[in-house]
Design a protein around this motif. Structure first.
Motif, PDB file in Angstrom:
ATOM      1  N   ASP A 120       0.860  -1.183   0.000  1.00 26.01           N
ATOM      2  CA  ASP A 120       0.000   0.000   0.000  1.00 26.01           C
ATOM      3  C   ASP A 120       0.898   1.236   0.000  1.00 26.01           C
ATOM      4  OD1 ASP A 120      -2.864   0.967   0.414  1.00 26.01           O
ATOM      5  OD2 ASP A 120      -1.817   2.027   2.011  1.00 26.01           O
ATOM      6  N   PHE A 121       0.614   2.178  -0.904  1.00 23.69           N
ATOM      7  CA  PHE A 121       1.425   3.396  -1.008  1.00 23.69           C
ATOM      8  C   PHE A 121       0.510   4.615  -0.885  1.00 23.69           C
ATOM      9  CE2 PHE A 121       3.449   0.049  -3.449  1.00 23.69           C
ATOM     10  CZ  PHE A 121       4.792   0.140  -3.120  1.00 23.69           C
ATOM     11  N   ASP A 122       0.732   5.426   0.141  1.00 22.00           N
ATOM     12  CA  ASP A 122      -0.121   6.596   0.368  1.00 22.00           C
ATOM     13  C   ASP A 122       0.653   7.906   0.471  1.00 22.00           C
ATOM     14  OD1 ASP A 122      -2.644   5.474   0.290  1.00 22.00           O
ATOM     15  OD2 ASP A 122      -2.628   4.922   2.399  1.00 22.00           O
ATOM     16  N   HIS A 123       1.961   7.874   0.323  1.00 25.49           N
ATOM     17  CA  HIS A 123       2.755   9.083   0.571  1.00 25.49           C
ATOM     18  C   HIS A 123       3.607   9.482  -0.634  1.00 25.49           C
ATOM     19  CE1 HIS A 123       1.433   8.523   4.667  1.00 25.49           C
ATOM     20  NE2 HIS A 123       1.981   7.328   4.690  1.00 25.49           N
ATOM     21  N   ILE A 124       3.173   9.105  -1.827  1.00 26.51           N
ATOM     22  CA  ILE A 124       3.892   9.478  -3.046  1.00 26.51           C
ATOM     23  C   ILE A 124       3.472  10.892  -3.443  1.00 26.51           C
ATOM     24  CG2 ILE A 124       4.386   8.821  -5.430  1.00 26.51           C
ATOM     25  CD1 ILE A 124       3.389   5.999  -4.701  1.00 26.51           C
ATOM     26  N   GLU A 125       4.439  11.741  -3.748  1.00 26.18           N
ATOM     27  CA  GLU A 125       4.136  13.150  -4.008  1.00 26.18           C
ATOM     28  C   GLU A 125       4.520  13.634  -5.400  1.00 26.18           C
ATOM     29  OE1 GLU A 125       2.531  15.241  -2.042  1.00 26.18           O
ATOM     30  OE2 GLU A 125       2.250  13.751  -0.452  1.00 26.18           O
ATOM     31  N   SER A 126       5.156  12.795  -6.215  1.00 23.64           N
ATOM     32  CA  SER A 126       5.601  13.278  -7.525  1.00 23.64           C
ATOM     33  C   SER A 126       5.711  12.125  -8.515  1.00 23.64           C
ATOM     34  CB  SER A 126       6.966  13.966  -7.400  1.00 23.64           C
ATOM     35  OG  SER A 126       7.969  13.022  -7.048  1.00 23.64           O
ATOM     36  N   ASN A 127       5.842  12.486  -9.794  1.00 25.88           N
ATOM     37  CA  ASN A 127       6.047  11.480 -10.838  1.00 25.88           C
ATOM     38  C   ASN A 127       7.340  10.706 -10.615  1.00 25.88           C
ATOM     39  OD1 ASN A 127       3.847  11.458 -12.615  1.00 25.88           O
ATOM     40  ND2 ASN A 127       4.520  13.337 -13.617  1.00 25.88           N
ATOM     41  N   GLU A 128       8.368  11.408 -10.148  1.00 28.73           N
ATOM     42  CA  GLU A 128       9.659  10.764  -9.916  1.00 28.73           C
ATOM     43  C   GLU A 128       9.548   9.705  -8.821  1.00 28.73           C
ATOM     44  OE1 GLU A 128      10.041  14.320 -12.101  1.00 28.73           O
ATOM     45  OE2 GLU A 128       9.186  14.069 -10.089  1.00 28.73           O
ATOM     46  N   GLN A 129       8.829  10.037  -7.759  1.00 32.53           N
ATOM     47  CA  GLN A 129       8.640   9.078  -6.674  1.00 32.53           C
ATOM     48  C   GLN A 129       7.796   7.892  -7.141  1.00 32.53           C
ATOM     49  OE1 GLN A 129       7.005  11.366  -3.430  1.00 32.53           O
ATOM     50  NE2 GLN A 129       8.957  12.362  -2.955  1.00 32.53           N
ATOM     51  N   TYR A 130       6.786   8.190  -7.951  1.00 32.89           N
ATOM     52  CA  TYR A 130       5.950   7.116  -8.497  1.00 32.89           C
ATOM     53  C   TYR A 130       6.792   6.185  -9.369  1.00 32.89           C
ATOM     54  CZ  TYR A 130       1.943   4.821 -10.710  1.00 32.89           C
ATOM     55  OH  TYR A 130       1.038   3.889 -11.158  1.00 32.89           O
ATOM     56  N   ALA A 131       7.684   6.773 -10.166  1.00 26.20           N
ATOM     57  CA  ALA A 131       8.556   5.973 -11.029  1.00 26.20           C
ATOM     58  C   ALA A 131       9.462   5.066 -10.200  1.00 26.20           C
ATOM     59  CB  ALA A 131       9.396   6.891 -11.917  1.00 26.20           C
ATOM     60  N   SER A 132       9.923   5.560  -9.046  1.00 26.67           N
ATOM     61  CA  SER A 132      10.777   4.737  -8.183  1.00 26.67           C
ATOM     62  C   SER A 132       9.997   3.554  -7.617  1.00 26.67           C
ATOM     63  CB  SER A 132      11.359   5.583  -7.043  1.00 26.67           C
ATOM     64  OG  SER A 132      10.390   5.855  -6.038  1.00 26.67           O
ATOM     65  N   VAL A 133       8.705   3.762  -7.362  1.00 28.68           N
ATOM     66  CA  VAL A 133       7.848   2.678  -6.874  1.00 28.68           C
ATOM     67  C   VAL A 133       7.691   1.606  -7.953  1.00 28.68           C
ATOM     68  CG1 VAL A 133       5.483   2.083  -6.204  1.00 28.68           C
ATOM     69  CG2 VAL A 133       6.597   4.074  -5.195  1.00 28.68           C
ATOM     70  N   ILE A 134       7.419   2.036  -9.183  1.00 27.41           N
ATOM     71  CA  ILE A 134       7.248   1.090 -10.286  1.00 27.41           C
ATOM     72  C   ILE A 134       8.535   0.301 -10.527  1.00 27.41           C
ATOM     73  CG2 ILE A 134       6.750   0.850 -12.747  1.00 27.41           C
ATOM     74  CD1 ILE A 134       4.341   1.585 -10.982  1.00 27.41           C
ATOM     75  N   THR A 135       9.672   0.980 -10.454  1.00 24.12           N
ATOM     76  CA  THR A 135      10.961   0.301 -10.620  1.00 24.12           C
ATOM     77  C   THR A 135      11.143  -0.775  -9.559  1.00 24.12           C
ATOM     78  OG1 THR A 135      11.978   2.285 -11.577  1.00 24.12           O
ATOM     79  CG2 THR A 135      13.465   0.617 -10.664  1.00 24.12           C
ATOM     80  N   CYS A 136      10.773  -0.443  -8.330  1.00 24.17           N
ATOM     81  CA  CYS A 136      10.870  -1.398  -7.225  1.00 24.17           C
ATOM     82  C   CYS A 136       9.948  -2.595  -7.459  1.00 24.17           C
ATOM     83  CB  CYS A 136      10.526  -0.707  -5.911  1.00 24.17           C
ATOM     84  SG  CYS A 136      10.491  -1.809  -4.478  1.00 24.17           S
ATOM     85  N   LEU A 137       8.705  -2.324  -7.858  1.00 23.31           N
ATOM     86  CA  LEU A 137       7.741  -3.404  -8.093  1.00 23.31           C
ATOM     87  C   LEU A 137       8.201  -4.315  -9.227  1.00 23.31           C
ATOM     88  CD1 LEU A 137       4.418  -1.355  -7.821  1.00 23.31           C
ATOM     89  CD2 LEU A 137       5.367  -2.915  -6.108  1.00 23.31           C
ATOM     90  N   ASP A 138       8.701  -3.711 -10.297  1.00 21.27           N
ATOM     91  CA  ASP A 138       9.166  -4.502 -11.442  1.00 21.27           C
ATOM     92  C   ASP A 138      10.349  -5.393 -11.071  1.00 21.27           C
ATOM     93  OD1 ASP A 138       7.215  -3.440 -13.051  1.00 21.27           O
ATOM     94  OD2 ASP A 138       8.514  -1.944 -13.993  1.00 21.27           O
ATOM     95  N   SER A 139      11.146  -4.949 -10.111  1.00 19.96           N
ATOM     96  CA  SER A 139      12.307  -5.741  -9.698  1.00 19.96           C
ATOM     97  C   SER A 139      11.902  -7.007  -8.942  1.00 19.96           C
ATOM     98  CB  SER A 139      13.238  -4.894  -8.821  1.00 19.96           C
ATOM     99  OG  SER A 139      12.674  -4.677  -7.532  1.00 19.96           O
ATOM    100  N   LEU A 140      10.648  -7.064  -8.492  1.00 18.57           N
ATOM    101  CA  LEU A 140      10.175  -8.222  -7.733  1.00 18.57           C
ATOM    102  C   LEU A 140       9.513  -9.282  -8.607  1.00 18.57           C
ATOM    103  CD1 LEU A 140       8.505  -6.384  -4.690  1.00 18.57           C
ATOM    104  CD2 LEU A 140      10.879  -7.112  -4.940  1.00 18.57           C
ATOM    105  N   VAL A 141       9.199  -8.938  -9.845  1.00 14.52           N
ATOM    106  CA  VAL A 141       8.402  -9.813 -10.713  1.00 14.52           C
ATOM    107  C   VAL A 141       9.049 -11.186 -10.915  1.00 14.52           C
ATOM    108  CG1 VAL A 141       7.543 -10.093 -13.078  1.00 14.52           C
ATOM    109  CG2 VAL A 141       7.223  -7.925 -11.885  1.00 14.52           C
ATOM    110  N   SER A 142      10.363 -11.244 -10.981  1.00 10.74           N
ATOM    111  CA  SER A 142      11.043 -12.517 -11.228  1.00 10.74           C
ATOM    112  C   SER A 142      10.729 -13.560 -10.163  1.00 10.74           C
ATOM    113  CB  SER A 142      12.560 -12.304 -11.314  1.00 10.74           C
ATOM    114  OG  SER A 142      13.059 -11.762 -10.099  1.00 10.74           O
ATOM    115  N   GLU A 143      10.485 -13.127  -8.933  1.00 10.70           N
ATOM    116  CA  GLU A 143      10.159 -14.052  -7.841  1.00 10.70           C
ATOM    117  C   GLU A 143       8.681 -13.998  -7.456  1.00 10.70           C
ATOM    118  OE1 GLU A 143      11.901 -16.351  -6.359  1.00 10.70           O
ATOM    119  OE2 GLU A 143      13.821 -15.937  -7.333  1.00 10.70           O
ATOM    120  N   PHE A 144       8.056 -12.824  -7.573  1.00 12.24           N
ATOM    121  CA  PHE A 144       6.693 -12.625  -7.086  1.00 12.24           C
ATOM    122  C   PHE A 144       5.628 -12.797  -8.166  1.00 12.24           C
ATOM    123  CE2 PHE A 144       9.023 -11.388  -3.600  1.00 12.24           C
ATOM    124  CZ  PHE A 144       8.313 -10.758  -2.589  1.00 12.24           C
TER     125      PHE A 144
END
Length: 324
Positions: A120-144
């Motif tokens: 759950d993400f409720d404290h994202i304030e910018s496109n850059e921060q959102y992009a960092s979240v997507i990068t993190c999520l994509d890094s988990l796909v290989s296992e998750f």
């Protein structure tokens, strides 16, 4: 209940599609001989036809079969402590749930063995921060496995870029829910991943997950009989008992996504555990403690001093100042 397996297209049907493909190609080539098309070559026509017919085959094999079980939920967000009043909803009916109705869909996550990984993400304030979240999520796909993502924003530009629902008077800049729906994880492992350490002033995640994860929503611990986690479905508004609703229903961000993919609960069947994540440490790593960080800094400083000739290593392996 036993887990269903995804239905595969039979060899016979794939053979029919192949024959249909060849017949169509021959037919188009014959037409092309009598009606010359100056805009498209035979190869271009064949490629288009191939893509069209092949998509029928691919789309059919990619369908997800929904496992059958009862999902625990409650129609308002303020769930009573008496868990006897918890409702259930059949999993295969969730995609048809009326999320615009008077009842909201609030999952009640009780202490159990498995769940789907969720953030759950409720404290994202910018496109850059959102992009960092997507990068993190994509890094988990290989296992998750693949994930479903949905949410809203009060910024129209961010909504247009990220395909979030625009809610002009939403209190939060960006709010998203993410569920990795293809695999299960032990609840205790999920709690471990979002664990924070340190005192109140220096609390931080113990693992290298994204800094914008909201850890306050994870509560399925065996603390008491009423221990539970309430997870509002991203397509639902926040409805209360005897209190005005807050209209913050979001939308799913990915094309062809479906509401069921946002469900955290899963079957607890152990007859097959192929979909249970056991190697999450391959993509999520424990961070060093503050003491370990200080030790690393000290060791690095000593190595620099040795390299610069300011200090030397004694016979016992300890560092000492170099005599001039």
């Amino acid at each position: 209940m036993s887990r269903r397996t995804t239905r595969n297209v039979s060899i016979t049907k794939s053979g029919v599609i192949a024959r249909e493909l060849m017949d169509k190609m021959i037919e188009e080539q014959e037409k092309n001989k009598t009606n010359e098309n100056i805009f498209e070559s035979v190869d271009e026509q064949d490629n288009k036809l191939f893509d069209d017919l092949l998509s029928k085959y691919v789309n059919e094999t990619s369908k997800r079969t929904i496992p059958e079980f009862f999902v625990k939920l409650y129609p308002v967000i303020d769930v009573p402590s008496d868990l006897k009043n918890i409702c259930t909803y059949y999993s295969t009916k969730i995609n048809d749930f009326n999320f615009d109705g008077l009842d909201s869909f609030n999952e009640v996550i009780l202490p159990d063995k498995y769940c789907h990984p969720n953030f759950d993400f409720d404290h994202i304030e910018s496109n850059e921060q959102y992009a960092s979240v997507i990068t993190c999520l994509d890094s988990l796909v290989s296992e998750f496995g693949q994930y479903s993502i949905g949410g809203y924003s009060n910024d129209p530009k961010i909504c247009a870029i990220c395909n979030l629902k625009y809610i002009i008077d939403a209190a939060k800049k960006i709010s998203i829910h993410v569920v990795f729906y293809e695999k299960r994880i032990l609840q205790q492992d999920m709690m471990e991943i979002v664990m924070k350490v340190g005192n109140q002033n220096t609390r931080r995640f113990a693992y290298d997950i994204n800094e914008f994860v909201d850890d306050s929503v994870y509560k399925p611990k065996h603390v008491s009989k009423s221990s539970r986690q309430i997870f509002r479905h991203i397509l639902s508004n926040k409805n209360y008992r005897g209190k005005e609703s807050i209209y913050i229903a979001g939308q799913l961000c990915k094309p062809n996504d479906q509401p069921f993919n946002q469900i955290i609960q899963c079957i607890q069947d152990d007859s097959s555990t192929d979909d249970v994540i056991s190697n999450w440490s391959n993509v999520i790593h424990k961070l060093p403690s503050l003491k370990e960080k200080e030790k690393e800094k000290t060791n690095a400083k000593r190595l620099v001093e040795v390299d610069n000739g300011v200090a030397e290593v004694a016979g016992d392996g300890k560092q000492q100042l170099k005599r001039m």
